[in-house]
Each structure stands twice: as C-alpha cells, then as structure tokens.
Design a protein around this motif. Structure first.
Motif, PDB file in Angstrom:
ATOM      1  N   THR A 237       0.918  -1.257  -0.052  1.00 22.01           N
ATOM      2  CA  THR A 237      -0.025   0.173  -0.024  1.00 22.01           C
ATOM      3  C   THR A 237       0.862   1.107   0.057  1.00 22.01           C
ATOM      4  O   THR A 237       2.216   1.099  -0.095  1.00 22.01           O
ATOM      5  N   GLY A 238       0.195   2.205  -0.012  1.00 19.31           N
ATOM      6  CA  GLY A 238       1.056   3.596   0.068  1.00 19.31           C
ATOM      7  C   GLY A 238       0.702   4.527  -0.953  1.00 19.31           C
ATOM      8  O   GLY A 238       1.339   4.725  -1.983  1.00 19.31           O
ATOM      9  N   GLY A 239      -0.451   5.259  -0.846  1.00 19.87           N
ATOM     10  CA  GLY A 239      -0.638   6.479  -1.642  1.00 19.87           C
ATOM     11  C   GLY A 239      -2.012   7.265  -1.227  1.00 19.87           C
ATOM     12  O   GLY A 239      -2.587   7.000  -0.239  1.00 19.87           O
ATOM     13  N   ILE A 240      -2.014   8.530  -1.823  1.00 22.40           N
ATOM     14  CA  ILE A 240      -3.232   9.456  -1.536  1.00 22.40           C
ATOM     15  C   ILE A 240      -3.736  10.074  -3.006  1.00 22.40           C
ATOM     16  O   ILE A 240      -2.792  10.300  -3.717  1.00 22.40           O
ATOM     17  N   GLU A 241      -4.867   9.846  -3.296  1.00 25.62           N
ATOM     18  CA  GLU A 241      -5.510  10.218  -4.294  1.00 25.62           C
ATOM     19  C   GLU A 241      -6.888  10.880  -4.088  1.00 25.62           C
ATOM     20  O   GLU A 241      -7.385  10.929  -2.894  1.00 25.62           O
ATOM     21  N   VAL A 242      -7.273  11.869  -5.124  1.00 29.15           N
ATOM     22  CA  VAL A 242      -8.546  12.668  -4.728  1.00 29.15           C
ATOM     23  C   VAL A 242      -9.067  12.785  -6.196  1.00 29.15           C
ATOM     24  O   VAL A 242      -8.504  13.166  -7.254  1.00 29.15           O
ATOM     25  N   SER A 243     -10.480  12.851  -6.476  1.00 26.65           N
ATOM     26  CA  SER A 243     -11.220  13.249  -7.715  1.00 26.65           C
ATOM     27  C   SER A 243     -11.222  14.742  -7.760  1.00 26.65           C
ATOM     28  O   SER A 243     -11.046  15.475  -6.695  1.00 26.65           O
ATOM     29  N   ALA A 244     -11.034  15.127  -8.801  1.00 25.79           N
ATOM     30  CA  ALA A 244     -11.193  16.782  -9.126  1.00 25.79           C
ATOM     31  C   ALA A 244     -12.377  17.178 -10.045  1.00 25.79           C
ATOM     32  O   ALA A 244     -12.819  16.274 -10.508  1.00 25.79           O
ATOM     33  N   ALA A 245     -12.475  18.504 -10.218  1.00 24.29           N
ATOM     34  CA  ALA A 245     -13.531  18.859 -10.913  1.00 24.29           C
ATOM     35  C   ALA A 245     -13.243  18.340 -12.501  1.00 24.29           C
ATOM     36  O   ALA A 245     -12.346  18.722 -13.201  1.00 24.29           O
ATOM     37  N   GLU A 246     -14.046  17.512 -13.122  1.00 23.67           N
ATOM     38  CA  GLU A 246     -13.989  16.749 -13.976  1.00 23.67           C
ATOM     39  C   GLU A 246     -13.670  17.543 -15.617  1.00 23.67           C
ATOM     40  O   GLU A 246     -12.923  16.992 -16.432  1.00 23.67           O
ATOM     41  N   ASP A 247     -14.194  18.760 -15.470  1.00 25.09           N
ATOM     42  CA  ASP A 247     -14.346  19.419 -16.735  1.00 25.09           C
ATOM     43  C   ASP A 247     -13.115  20.464 -16.796  1.00 25.09           C
ATOM     44  O   ASP A 247     -13.265  21.368 -17.639  1.00 25.09           O
ATOM     45  N   SER A 248     -12.457  20.606 -15.857  1.00 21.92           N
ATOM     46  CA  SER A 248     -11.355  21.509 -15.496  1.00 21.92           C
ATOM     47  C   SER A 248     -10.248  21.272 -15.989  1.00 21.92           C
ATOM     48  O   SER A 248      -9.353  22.224 -16.404  1.00 21.92           O
ATOM     49  N   ALA A 249      -9.809  20.185 -16.395  1.00 24.78           N
ATOM     50  CA  ALA A 249      -8.232  19.740 -16.977  1.00 24.78           C
ATOM     51  C   ALA A 249      -8.145  20.180 -18.262  1.00 24.78           C
ATOM     52  O   ALA A 249      -8.992  19.993 -19.249  1.00 24.78           O
ATOM     53  N   GLU A 250      -6.632  20.988 -18.348  1.00 27.17           N
ATOM     54  CA  GLU A 250      -6.460  21.453 -19.632  1.00 27.17           C
ATOM     55  C   GLU A 250      -4.842  21.170 -19.628  1.00 27.17           C
ATOM     56  O   GLU A 250      -4.286  21.374 -18.786  1.00 27.17           O
ATOM     57  N   GLY A 251      -4.706  20.803 -21.029  1.00 25.70           N
ATOM     58  CA  GLY A 251      -2.948  20.605 -21.230  1.00 25.70           C
ATOM     59  C   GLY A 251      -2.740  19.432 -21.772  1.00 25.70           C
ATOM     60  O   GLY A 251      -3.523  18.891 -22.532  1.00 25.70           O
ATOM     61  N   LYS A 252      -1.458  19.002 -21.795  1.00 20.16           N
ATOM     62  CA  LYS A 252      -1.057  17.717 -22.099  1.00 20.16           C
ATOM     63  C   LYS A 252      -0.206  16.994 -21.315  1.00 20.16           C
ATOM     64  O   LYS A 252       0.351  17.526 -20.174  1.00 20.16           O
ATOM     65  N   ILE A 253      -0.721  15.527 -21.522  1.00 18.78           N
ATOM     66  CA  ILE A 253      -0.097  14.375 -20.533  1.00 18.78           C
ATOM     67  C   ILE A 253       0.709  13.695 -21.369  1.00 18.78           C
ATOM     68  O   ILE A 253       0.312  13.269 -22.521  1.00 18.78           O
ATOM     69  N   ILE A 254       1.939  13.506 -20.811  1.00 24.28           N
ATOM     70  CA  ILE A 254       2.841  12.064 -21.399  1.00 24.28           C
ATOM     71  C   ILE A 254       3.375  11.627 -20.277  1.00 24.28           C
ATOM     72  O   ILE A 254       3.777  11.737 -19.260  1.00 24.28           O
ATOM     73  N   TYR A 255       2.647  10.320 -20.292  1.00 16.92           N
ATOM     74  CA  TYR A 255       3.184   8.950 -19.321  1.00 16.92           C
ATOM     75  C   TYR A 255       4.522   8.668 -19.835  1.00 16.92           C
ATOM     76  O   TYR A 255       4.406   7.909 -20.728  1.00 16.92           O
ATOM     77  N   ASP A 256       5.565   9.174 -19.013  1.00 13.58           N
ATOM     78  CA  ASP A 256       7.049   8.690 -19.330  1.00 13.58           C
ATOM     79  C   ASP A 256       7.083   7.270 -18.960  1.00 13.58           C
ATOM     80  O   ASP A 256       7.965   6.534 -19.795  1.00 13.58           O
ATOM     81  N   ALA A 257       6.526   6.754 -17.952  1.00 14.85           N
ATOM     82  CA  ALA A 257       6.864   5.333 -17.751  1.00 14.85           C
ATOM     83  C   ALA A 257       5.855   4.317 -18.379  1.00 14.85           C
ATOM     84  O   ALA A 257       4.760   4.795 -18.645  1.00 14.85           O
ATOM     85  N   PRO A 258       6.277   3.037 -18.987  1.00 14.54           N
ATOM     86  CA  PRO A 258       5.508   1.865 -19.629  1.00 14.54           C
ATOM     87  C   PRO A 258       4.544   1.595 -18.726  1.00 14.54           C
ATOM     88  O   PRO A 258       4.623   1.683 -17.555  1.00 14.54           O
ATOM     89  N   ILE A 259       3.222   1.426 -19.391  1.00 13.18           N
ATOM     90  CA  ILE A 259       2.258   1.335 -18.913  1.00 13.18           C
ATOM     91  C   ILE A 259       1.692  -0.176 -19.155  1.00 13.18           C
ATOM     92  O   ILE A 259       1.707  -0.641 -20.189  1.00 13.18           O
ATOM     93  N   ARG A 260       1.758  -1.226 -17.904  1.00 10.26           N
ATOM     94  CA  ARG A 260       1.629  -2.673 -18.299  1.00 10.26           C
ATOM     95  C   ARG A 260       0.312  -2.944 -17.803  1.00 10.26           C
ATOM     96  O   ARG A 260      -0.383  -2.277 -16.976  1.00 10.26           O
ATOM     97  N   SER A 261      -0.338  -3.889 -18.509  1.00 12.56           N
ATOM     98  CA  SER A 261      -1.831  -4.145 -18.410  1.00 12.56           C
ATOM     99  C   SER A 261      -1.668  -5.625 -18.836  1.00 12.56           C
ATOM    100  O   SER A 261      -0.742  -6.384 -19.529  1.00 12.56           O
ATOM    101  N   GLY A 262      -2.845  -6.502 -18.415  1.00 11.92           N
ATOM    102  CA  GLY A 262      -3.030  -7.703 -19.015  1.00 11.92           C
ATOM    103  C   GLY A 262      -3.152  -7.899 -20.314  1.00 11.92           C
ATOM    104  O   GLY A 262      -2.937  -9.210 -20.840  1.00 11.92           O
TER     105      GLY A 262
END
Length: 373
Positions: A237-262
């Motif tokens: 365990t070990g984390g803290i998260e919070v939901s935010a105003a859903e329509d407020s996000a503006e900008g660019k996101i680059i996930y630098d770490a590889p994303i693993r999934s099934g």
C-alpha cells in the motif's frame, strides 16, 4: 520463502493490524498461498488470537463462477455471514493463481465476480452483502495483493517473476509512519479548492481544479475508521488520491513510464486534454490497447477523473504498483465513483509519471519527483 512469510506475517499482525490477545482472526487463502496462510495462522495464535483458517481452491471457484446457480454465487451464505459476525480481523490473499479467463465466464455472470471483496472496486451483490456485515461489526479487513505475483500472471504481463515477487513483498514491509508523514501533509491541500499544475521534463503540462472532495488514502494501517466504512487495506500500500473537477483539466499529458496491463504494454502514451476530455492521443507502441479501452467503454472513459501521489519507499516502477511508488504521481480517467467523483463509466484508465513538479494553489508540493511536504 519462510523468512519472507515470517517478515510479512509480523508486518501484518503487528504493524498494520496491531493485533491483541483474544481477538478472533479469520484467514482465507487461495490454494496457491497455503504456506503463507498457515504462517499467518500460527503467528496469530502465538499472539493469543483465536484463528479460523479457510481455503479457496481455484478450480472450484472458477467452475462456480461459470456454472453454479446464480443465487449461490451472488449471495453470502448464512454460515459465512455468521462467521464474519464473530470475527474481529479478516485477512485474505488475492488470486487466483492464473489470470481470470473472463472469456469462459458468461457475460451475464461477470458482474457477479468479486475480485477484491471491496465495494469501492467490486459491484457484485456478494461484495455488497459482505460489506454490510463487515461495517456493522467493524471488522478490520486486510488483503495481500502481493500473492498475485505468480508465474502464470508474470508470463502474461511479461514480468520477471522473482523480481516482481521481491518488489511486491518488500513493498508490504514499508513503514506506515513514514508514509503517513507525507500523506498527512498532503491531505489538507488535496481536500480543498484551488488550482493544480503538473509538469514533467518529458513534456507534461496539465492544469485542473480541486473541488473540496475527500482524499482516498492508504498509509498501511487497518484503522477503526476504515473498518467502519467496510474498506479493505491492500498490501503493498501507500498512496493518496483525490477526484477533481472533471471538466477543468487543460493541457498535455505524457506518461513517461511504460504502462503494463493484462492486454499488453503501452509506451509513450500522450493525451491532449481540453475541458476535461481527451481530444487527441498517440503512443509509441500499444496504441491499440488504449483504443480498445475507449471503444469498449459505455460512458466517461475519456474524461478526467483524479490525481494522486505514491508514498511507498520500498516499491519500484514497472511491477504493477507504479501508482504507489514514492515520488510518482498518478493521473486517471474514466470511472471515479469509488473516489467520490462524478464520472460514470464502465472502465478506468490510470498511469503514473516520474520526476513531476506539482503546485497546489501556488505551493510547490513536489519538485522533480521529490515530495516537499
């Protein structure tokens, strides 16, 4: 193995649960985790606890999910409920050993599958009924997620089994006090109003607004407050998260770490976000995996949901727990009801970033991946 189990049992019973003599402990383990379950039972008895040990065979569970009468799958049996009512602490391992073959489970029965036994993540009637009893009796519940590190799952995800197991079990040993010291500094900032700005040297620059929502956090203690809500503590365990105003996000996101999934690995995933929605996306590899996530969705899969910080100093990137690694931040899209958000979606997409700099209401709380609070 014995040393690994002994260290984990001590951390769980003394560090996370703070067991006391006379408490009644129920331990439920998948058949591939019998050695660990037995060690937990013995260590509980050494501490003066009364112990009930039960086992879940993988073959029986899967056959039941596929063809047993639905009323048996959907409902908590009366004798299970009676046992839970007499339980102070419920510890269980996560499984099964093999990845769940969802294609073999009839579509109309999949909603009955309870993987986590926590209503924040499972929507089955079984989980709902279990939570009612657990809340009523204030049962402390702890799940060992480290037991998902199996050969079969490692092969599916392209992970080195021994390295994965080592990271998972070491992650379970993180000091709750150390994680809480960071988290409690972040709680008042994340639960208020105001603007958040996230940047990374890899090109991310995202702004969004907080909306007075309660953070969802885990510092490694199965507290009375968590028991009153019927929530499970998952290790590592070990984390803290919070939901935010859903329509407020503006900008660019680059996930630098590889994303693993099934379903495979995604690298270099990039989003252009406007008014909280993903308007454009690209990836160096694995683009089709994210496309499938969007295509199979039924609602707000492309809508901004939440953000958070990893707090576990014993975890490492690349082993299914990136959201909990100390120094990481997480940005998520899609379903957010479990965190008090407003998105309605059948799925959720999240991934972590490294070396982020984060300001909340102008206060710098992280710089180049190092928490300042």
């Amino acid at each position: 193995m014995d040393t690994e189990h002994a260290a984990l049992s001590k951390q769980i019973l003394d560090g996370c649960l703070r067991t006391k003599p006379g408490q009644r402990v129920w331990i439920n383990g998948w058949d591939h985790t019998l050695e660990l379950a037995s060690d937990l039972a013995w260590e509980s008895r050494k501490r003066g606890c009364e112990v009930l040990l039960t086992v879940q065979p993988e073959d029986l569970w899967l056959r039941s999910m596929i063809e047993a009468p639905l009323e048996l799958v959907d409902n908590v049996p009366a004798h299970f409920a009676a046992a839970l009512e007499e339980t102070d602490i419920y510890i269980y391992t996560l499984g099964p050993r093999k990845p769940i073959p969802w294609d073999k489970i009839p579509a109309e029965r999949r909603k009955s599958v309870s993987v986590w036994l926590d209503t924040r993540y499972d929507k089955s009637r079984f989980a709902e009924q279990w939570a009612i009893v657990a809340r009523k009796k204030k049962v402390q519940m702890l799940a060992i997620e480290a037991t998902l590190a199996t050969q079969e799952r490692a092969e599916q995800m392209g992970l080195d089994l021994e390295a994965w197991r080592r990271v998972m079990f070491e992650g379970c040993s993180a000091d709750p006090k150390e994680m809480a010291s960071h988290g409690r500094g972040l709680e008042p900032l994340m639960s208020g109003e105001g603007q958040v700005h996230v940047t990374t040297p890899f090109g991310t620059s995202l702004r969004f607004r907080l909306d007075k929502r309660p953070p969802d956090y885990s510092y490694g203690l199965a507290t009375e407050e968590r028991a009153e809500r019927g929530e499970v503590l998952f290790l590592p365990t070990g984390g803290i998260e919070v939901s935010a105003a859903e329509d407020s996000a503006e900008g660019k996101i680059i996930y630098d770490a590889p994303i693993r999934s099934g379903k495979g690995q995604v690298e270099g995933l990039t989003f252009q976000v406007s008014q909280g929605r993903i308007k454009q996306f690209s990836a160096r590899s694995g683009r089709e995996i994210f496309e499938r996530y969007l295509r199979e969705g039924t609602g707000d899969e492309n809508r901004f949901a939440y953000f958070g910080f990893g707090l576990n100093p014993k975890l490492r990137y690349g082993f299914t727990q990136d959201d909990k690694v100390l120094g990481s931040i997480i940005l998520g899209f899609g379903h957010s009801g479990a965190k008090g958000g407003k998105n309605i979606a059948s799925g959720q997409w999240w991934a972590s970033m490294t070396k982020a700099t984060v300001t909340i209401n102008g206060q710098r709380v992280m710089e180049d991946g190092r928490l300042l609070v």
